[in-house]
Design an enzyme around this catalytic site. Structure first.
Site, PDB file in Angstrom:
ATOM      1  CG  HIS A   1      -1.613   1.305   1.479  1.00  0.00           C
ATOM      2  ND1 HIS A   1      -1.227   2.173   2.484  1.00  0.00           N
ATOM      3  CD2 HIS A   1      -2.657   1.901   0.850  1.00  0.00           C
ATOM      4  CE1 HIS A   1      -2.016   3.225   2.466  1.00  0.00           C
ATOM      5  NE2 HIS A   1      -2.891   3.088   1.489  1.00  0.00           N
ATOM      6  CB  SER A   2       1.122   4.225   0.505  1.00  0.00           C
ATOM      7  OG  SER A   2       1.547   5.558   0.415  1.00  0.00           O
ATOM      8  CG  LEU A   3       7.417   3.701   0.342  1.00  0.00           C
ATOM      9  CD1 LEU A   3       8.067   4.265  -0.916  1.00  0.00           C
ATOM     10  CD2 LEU A   3       8.108   4.244   1.594  1.00  0.00           C
TER      11      LEU A   3
ATOM     12  CG  PHE B   1      -4.142  -2.268  -2.675  1.00  0.00           C
ATOM     13  CD1 PHE B   1      -5.438  -2.445  -3.141  1.00  0.00           C
ATOM     14  CD2 PHE B   1      -3.343  -3.388  -2.491  1.00  0.00           C
ATOM     15  CE1 PHE B   1      -5.929  -3.715  -3.408  1.00  0.00           C
ATOM     16  CE2 PHE B   1      -3.819  -4.658  -2.754  1.00  0.00           C
ATOM     17  CZ  PHE B   1      -5.116  -4.822  -3.221  1.00  0.00           C
TER      18      PHE B   1
END
Length: 597
Positions: free
Chosen positions: A363-365, A384
């Site tokens: 998720h994200s990074l 995501f």
């Protein structure tokens, strides 16, 4: 009278006998039918049992088995350890897990947090509502597979092959003509990938991404190594308090989920710190996460203005950056990309990639790193709400099969239109990301984009709260009957207004872009050269002379030009955004500038 009574009695007896024979006949026929069809029924049951087994084999479950921590930064980049989640480990920390499960079972009273406070958003509990009351360390998650094709390097798993290729590609500036001369061996494999059209599978991968934020029991024994296993040939000084283990210092974390048959392995890579469970916080690895965020997703080392502290020294002057410097920074040993490569190598030491389906998610990074890792080794990757990672992919010169379409890259980016980070709009002087110190300047993604249009479907507004994985799972994915359709990314270019140069005598820099901001009312000088034939009787020869004529012309304009038109480009701003210096990109510092006071 007696004869008549006997006649009626005999008649009743015959009817009774007929009914008796009829019932016996029906029962006999039924028994015969059941006996005859018994074999066919048994065969049908066997067939149904086989079909059910096939369904259950297609929908297996994943469970957390290992946690890897790879240190980063100048001090701890050689530190790499593994924590095995065994039944003994779960029993040892049962009191902690009981307390954690009770906390997750209670309704969360989320405090009112302004959408512009990124740090507090990261600090909120982010465990999905659908899994409330379940232990993140022992939860079993269902998933389904799908068949796909993959084109990847034949020698990708050979020791040091990928690293040597990346070094060579960086040295030649990623020149495709030169790379084609080394004749890389690409192979086509039939592989198993996550079924991204199955909602439960997408929720499972998103939950694994959320699980990567979970913190383990933080007692004194755990701090002093206890259950952690050293990987590699470097053992730090255990008496040195400056060296922390597991979650306690800067580093990259990967949670490894394994299927019951050990044939499918999913690596969940931790994203930016702060979005953890109770007991977590932005003090875990937040500083190093922000450094890598700004290095991966900014145009030039997070050089937003002179007020910002850059994460590298590649900035040269206004909208000019050293490309060689950027590429070297991304490949440094203390940065996340190198750490994720080594993390993958240690996972494959336990689960050989030749006999195991390895997927990556985050998720994200963590999602961006999963995409980079997937492209490097040809692994299926599901990200995501990840920021645009195409710029980092090109700067790292990651291997890409020639002519491979996007839908065959096996990289999926799930996001929603109300997330400013995923959509690439969390930038600018007044944006929430900038105020929190994040330079999120990239927009472009690789692979396929699977976007939930919650702005149109639900009437949501763009808000950083919609970036949380908890919101993505409970309020987006589970509220749709089907998963978002996946489509190739549209044509996209990041940092179009920047000029990237290389200080190499053998390498040409990018040409300067034409300046569209030049004032059209300025006078221009045009030089006209004409050749005039003239005859001369001197020495009986004819000579020709060239006369150069310079004229001053002005474009036709209905507006009257002023004596001093202000330039159109702001070169310097105050900390509150007021422009104090105007000019052009190709102007010198002391020429053609206009000071506004």
């Amino acid at each position: 009278m007696t004869l008549e009574k006997n006649r009626h009695a005999n008649k009743g007896t015959s009817w009774t006998w007929m009914i008796y024979k009829f019932v016996v006949g029906v029962i006999t026929v039924a028994i015969l039918v059941l006996f005859i069809t018994q074999k066919s029924v048994s065969q049908a049951q066997d067939k149904l049992r086989v079909e059910q087994q096939a369904i259950f084999s297609d929908q297996d479950t994943l469970q957390l088995k290992h946690i890897f921590h790879h240190g980063t930064g100048p001090k701890n980049y050689r530190l790499h350890r593994r924590l095995d989640i065994t039944s003994e480990y779960l029993a040892k920390h049962q009191p902690y897990f009981t307390t954690l499960t009770q906390q997750l079972s209670e309704p969360v009273l989320e405090e009112h947090i302004a959408s512009d406070n990124l740090d507090k958003i990261y600090q909120q509990s982010d465990w999905p509502e659908i899994h409330k009351g379940k232990n993140p360390f022992s939860i079993e998650l269902p998933f389904k597979k799908a068949d796909s094709e993959a084109t990847r390097l034949k020698e990708r798993n050979t020791l040091n092959f990928i690293e040597s290729y990346l070094n060579y590609a960086r040295d030649i500036k990623g020149d495709a003509q030169i790379l084609n001369r080394i004749n890389l061996d690409w192979i086509h494999d039939e592989i198993k990938v996550p079924n991204v059209t199955d909602r439960d599978t997408v929720v499972t991968l998103a939950t694994i991404s959320s699980n990567a934020y979970v913190r383990y029991p933080k007692d004194d024994d755990e701090k002093r190594k206890s259950d952690w296993i050293d990987l590699g040939d470097w053992d730090p000084n255990r008496e040195d308090d400056d060296v922390n283990f597991g979650w306690d210092d800067i580093g990259l974390r990967g949670h490894v989920f394994v299927s019951k048959d050990n044939k499918t392995v999913v690596i969940g890579i931790k994203g930016t710190s702060g979005a953890g469970l109770p007991g977590g916080g932005s003090d875990e690895t937040g500083g190093n996460d922000k450094t890598n965020d700004n290095l991966l997703f900014s145009c030039c080392c997070a050089r937003i203005s002179y007020m910002w502290t850059t994460v590298c020294d590649c900035y040269e002057k206004t909208y000019t950056c050293n490309q060689d410097c950027l590429e070297k920074e991304l490949r440094k040993e203390d940065k996340y990309y190198q750490a994720v490569l080594e993390l993958y190598r240690n996972v494959t030491d336990i689960y050989p990639p030749e006999s195991t389906d390895i997927w990556v998610t985050g998720h994200s990074l963590g999602g961006a790193l999963a995409s980079l890792l997937g492209r490097t080794f040809g692994l299926p990757a599901v990200a995501f709400e990840a920021p645009g990672e195409m710029l980092a992919t090109r700067r790292l010169h990651l291997p890409s099969p020639p002519g491979l379409p996007q839908h065959m890259e096996n990289i999926w980016h799930f996001g929603n239109t109300a997330d400013p980070i995923y959509m690439g709009v969390c930038n600018g002087a007044s944006s929430t990301c900038n105020l929190a110190g994040y330079a999120m300047e990239t927009t472009c993604h690789t692979g396929l984009q699977c976007v939930y249009d919650v702005v149109t479907d639900k009437g949501w507004s763009v808000n950083l709260l919609n970036h949380r994985i908890h919101t993505v799972i409970d309020d987006i994915i589970l509220t749709y009957n089907e998963t978002a359709p996946c489509a190739p990314s549209p044509p996209c270019r990041d940092c179009f207004n920047w000029r990237f140069v290389a200080h190499d005598d053998n390498e040409k820099d990018e040409p300067k872009l034409p300046n569209p901001l030049r004032s059209s009312s300025k006078s221009t000088l045009s030089t006209k050269t004409t050749s005039l034939k003239s005859s001369s009787t001197y020495s009986g020869s004819t000579s020709s002379s060239t006369v150069t004529k310079t004229t001053q012309t002005s474009p036709i304009s209905s507006a009257s030009p002023t004596d001093q038109d202000p330039p159109k480009k702001c070169l310097k701003r105050t900390w509150y955004g007021w422009c104090t210096k105007w000019g052009y990109d190709d102007d010198d510092d002391d020429e053609d500038t206009f000071e506004r006071k």
